[in-house]
Design an enzyme around this catalytic site. Structure first.
Site, PDB file in Angstrom:
ATOM      1  N   GLN A  90       0.826  -1.147  -0.161  1.00  0.00           N
ATOM      2  CA  GLN A  90      -0.125   0.050  -0.017  1.00  0.00           C
ATOM      3  C   GLN A  90       1.030   1.312   0.156  1.00  0.00           C
ATOM      4  O   GLN A  90       0.474   2.219  -0.321  1.00  0.00           O
ATOM      5  CB  GLN A  90      -0.866   0.064   1.202  1.00  0.00           C
ATOM      6  N   ASP A 144       5.878   5.050  -1.288  1.00  0.00           N
ATOM      7  CA  ASP A 144       7.525   5.331  -1.471  1.00  0.00           C
ATOM      8  C   ASP A 144       8.014   4.370  -2.417  1.00  0.00           C
ATOM      9  O   ASP A 144       7.089   3.268  -2.650  1.00  0.00           O
ATOM     10  CB  ASP A 144       8.039   5.290   0.293  1.00  0.00           C
ATOM     11  N   HIS A 200      -1.585   1.629  -4.408  1.00  0.00           N
ATOM     12  CA  HIS A 200      -1.930   3.251  -4.088  1.00  0.00           C
ATOM     13  C   HIS A 200      -0.963   4.175  -4.897  1.00  0.00           C
ATOM     14  O   HIS A 200      -1.016   5.279  -4.410  1.00  0.00           O
ATOM     15  CB  HIS A 200      -1.722   3.366  -2.675  1.00  0.00           C
ATOM     16  N   CYS A 231      -0.635  15.122 -23.937  1.00  0.00           N
ATOM     17  CA  CYS A 231       0.299  15.913 -23.555  1.00  0.00           C
ATOM     18  C   CYS A 231       1.389  15.206 -22.771  1.00  0.00           C
ATOM     19  O   CYS A 231       1.040  14.608 -21.787  1.00  0.00           O
ATOM     20  CB  CYS A 231       0.186  17.315 -22.816  1.00  0.00           C
ATOM     21  N   GLY A 251       2.842  -4.086   8.983  1.00  0.00           N
ATOM     22  CA  GLY A 251       2.995  -2.686   9.094  1.00  0.00           C
ATOM     23  C   GLY A 251       1.726  -2.042   8.617  1.00  0.00           C
ATOM     24  O   GLY A 251       1.450  -0.892   8.105  1.00  0.00           O
TER      25      GLY A 251
HETATM   26  P1  OAD Z   1      -1.445   3.015   8.849  1.00  0.00           P
HETATM   27  O1  OAD Z   1      -0.624   4.628   9.289  1.00  0.00           O
HETATM   28  O2  OAD Z   1      -3.013   3.243   8.925  1.00  0.00           O
HETATM   29  O3  OAD Z   1      -0.937   2.083   9.842  1.00  0.00           O
HETATM   30  C1  OAD Z   1       0.356   1.814   9.954  1.00  0.00           C
HETATM   31  C2  OAD Z   1       0.452   0.582  10.925  1.00  0.00           C
HETATM   32  O4  OAD Z   1       2.081   0.241  11.097  1.00  0.00           O
HETATM   33  C3  OAD Z   1      -0.188   0.595  12.345  1.00  0.00           C
HETATM   34  O5  OAD Z   1      -0.712  -0.509  12.607  1.00  0.00           O
HETATM   35  C4  OAD Z   1       1.168   0.711  13.196  1.00  0.00           C
HETATM   36  O6  OAD Z   1       0.873   0.006  14.512  1.00  0.00           O
HETATM   37  C5  OAD Z   1       2.099  -0.102  12.292  1.00  0.00           C
HETATM   38  N1  OAD Z   1       3.674   0.402  12.734  1.00  0.00           N
HETATM   39  C6  OAD Z   1       4.171   1.042  13.271  1.00  0.00           C
HETATM   40  N2  OAD Z   1       5.499   1.465  13.285  1.00  0.00           N
HETATM   41  C7  OAD Z   1       5.990  -0.052  12.819  1.00  0.00           C
HETATM   42  C8  OAD Z   1       6.928  -0.834  12.450  1.00  0.00           C
HETATM   43  N3  OAD Z   1       8.271  -0.361  12.653  1.00  0.00           N
HETATM   44  N4  OAD Z   1       6.995  -2.077  11.896  1.00  0.00           N
HETATM   45  C9  OAD Z   1       5.663  -2.558  11.870  1.00  0.00           C
HETATM   46  N5  OAD Z   1       4.594  -2.126  11.917  1.00  0.00           N
HETATM   47  C10 OAD Z   1       4.650  -0.663  12.495  1.00  0.00           C
HETATM   48  O7  OAD Z   1      -0.850   2.810   7.341  1.00  0.00           O
HETATM   49  P2  OAD Z   1      -1.505   2.048   6.566  1.00  0.00           P
HETATM   50  O8  OAD Z   1      -2.301   0.677   7.214  1.00  0.00           O
HETATM   51  O9  OAD Z   1      -0.685   1.864   5.292  1.00  0.00           O
HETATM   52  O10 OAD Z   1      -3.174   5.693   1.475  1.00  0.00           O
HETATM   53  O11 OAD Z   1      -2.666   2.919   5.618  1.00  0.00           O
HETATM   54  C11 OAD Z   1      -3.360   2.471   4.503  1.00  0.00           C
HETATM   55  C12 OAD Z   1      -3.437   3.633   3.582  1.00  0.00           C
HETATM   56  O12 OAD Z   1      -4.107   4.857   4.223  1.00  0.00           O
HETATM   57  C13 OAD Z   1      -1.940   4.237   3.256  1.00  0.00           C
HETATM   58  O13 OAD Z   1      -1.599   3.351   1.996  1.00  0.00           O
HETATM   59  C14 OAD Z   1      -2.403   5.174   2.641  1.00  0.00           C
HETATM   60  C15 OAD Z   1      -3.235   6.010   3.836  1.00  0.00           C
HETATM   61  O14 OAD Z   1      -4.559   6.875   3.826  1.00  0.00           O
HETATM   62  C16 OAD Z   1      -2.481   6.191   0.552  1.00  0.00           C
HETATM   63  O15 OAD Z   1      -1.500   6.633   0.577  1.00  0.00           O
HETATM   64  C17 OAD Z   1      -3.529   6.245  -0.779  1.00  0.00           C
END
Ligand code: OAD
Length: 254
Positions: free
Chosen positions: A106, A109, A124, A142, A195
């Protein structure tokens, strides 16, 4: 046996089996590279910024410069970041066992790609890519490289604005990527989920889809997520710490 060792045994049993392992990553994958997540309570982007304003077409149309500048700031952060031990562990596992691992991310980067994972399914989009806000009115289309400098840059011919190549709220995911991700989820024997909060669909639905088709689900996350109930094994730890243990068969440090 500790849960990480159980998970390692599951992964080792699949070595080289085509499509046996599907890995779904979210923002936590890149947290240890210094890229903020979205929903972590204090450090997440959505704790400080309004997604409706910054991650929707309506928000961009209302305040194009503000949104462009916000993405420019995030792009700088991505360019400065380096893949962490978790990205490297996934990429080296994929190199060692060709075809055995399908990576679905998702993340917008490019850290999986810079670690050497060139065939990740990107649900995404790509924050470093540009695309036009509207379908180009010119018959040939373009080139985005023709945009004139500005915040945001604008097409010299038709005035179309550039926008970042990510999926915003309310937009559909790229159809080919979603189809590839669903196929991988349905075919895999183990789904490793790293994550993600599991709050955003349809990505979050891939986990239940894999489980329904008989896959074992392993979740790596230091905190609870919305999809924990789908897990056969819940590993409470970080991506950079646990993925090398699961994939490289390294022994845990002190
Ligand atoms: P979130 O920010 O919703 O969740 C991040 C998760 O990573 C959380 O459950 C944290 O507990 C966990 N986390 C934090 N640090 C960590 C580490 N060092 N190792 C492992 N896990 C860790 O991010 P996403 O689930 O990716 O959309 O969010 C989904 C989408 O919502 C994203 O792709 C983005 C956002 O809006 C777009 O950019 C289109």
């Amino acid at each position: 046996m500790p849960p990480w060792a159980e998970a390692r045994t599951l992964v080792q049993a699949l070595r080289g089996r085509p499509g046996g392992l599907c890995v779904l990553t979210g923002a936590g994958m890149s947290a240890e590279s210094g890229i903020p997540t979205f929903r972590d309570a204090l450090t997440g982007l959505w704790a400080r910024f309004d997604p409706a304003e910054l991650a929707s077409e309506a928000g961009f149309r209302a305040h194009p410069q503000r949104v462009w500048d916000w993405y420019a700031m995030r792009r700088d952060g991505v360019r400065r970041a380096e893949p962490n031990a978790g990205h490297h562990a996934l990429a080296s596992h994929a190199r060692r066992w060709p075809g055995g691992l399908v990576l679905v991310t998702q993340n917008v980067d490019d850290l999986h790609q810079r670690a050497g994972h060139t065939d990740a399914v990107r649900l995404h989009g790509d924050i470093l890519a540009d695309r036009w806000l509207q379908p180009c009115p010119q018959r040939e289309g373009c080139a985005t490289t023709r945009a004139q400098a500005g915040r945001p840059p604008r097409c010299a011919d038709c005035g179309n604005l550039l926008r970042p190549g990510v999926v915003w709220f309310g937009e559909s995911l790229p159809a080919a990527a979603l189809a590839a991700a669903r196929d991988a989820a349905e075919r895999c024997e183990v789904m490793l989920v790293v994550g993600t909060s599991g709050a955003v669909w349809p990505a979050a639905g891939l986990v239940g889809r894999a489980r329904q088709r008989g896959a074992k689900v392993v979740i790596v996350n230091p905190s609870p997520s919305e999809i924990d109930a789908e897990a056969h094994l819940l590993l409470r730890g970080t991506a950079a710490h646990l993925l090398p243990l699961l994939l490289d068969a390294a022994e845990p440090g002190p």
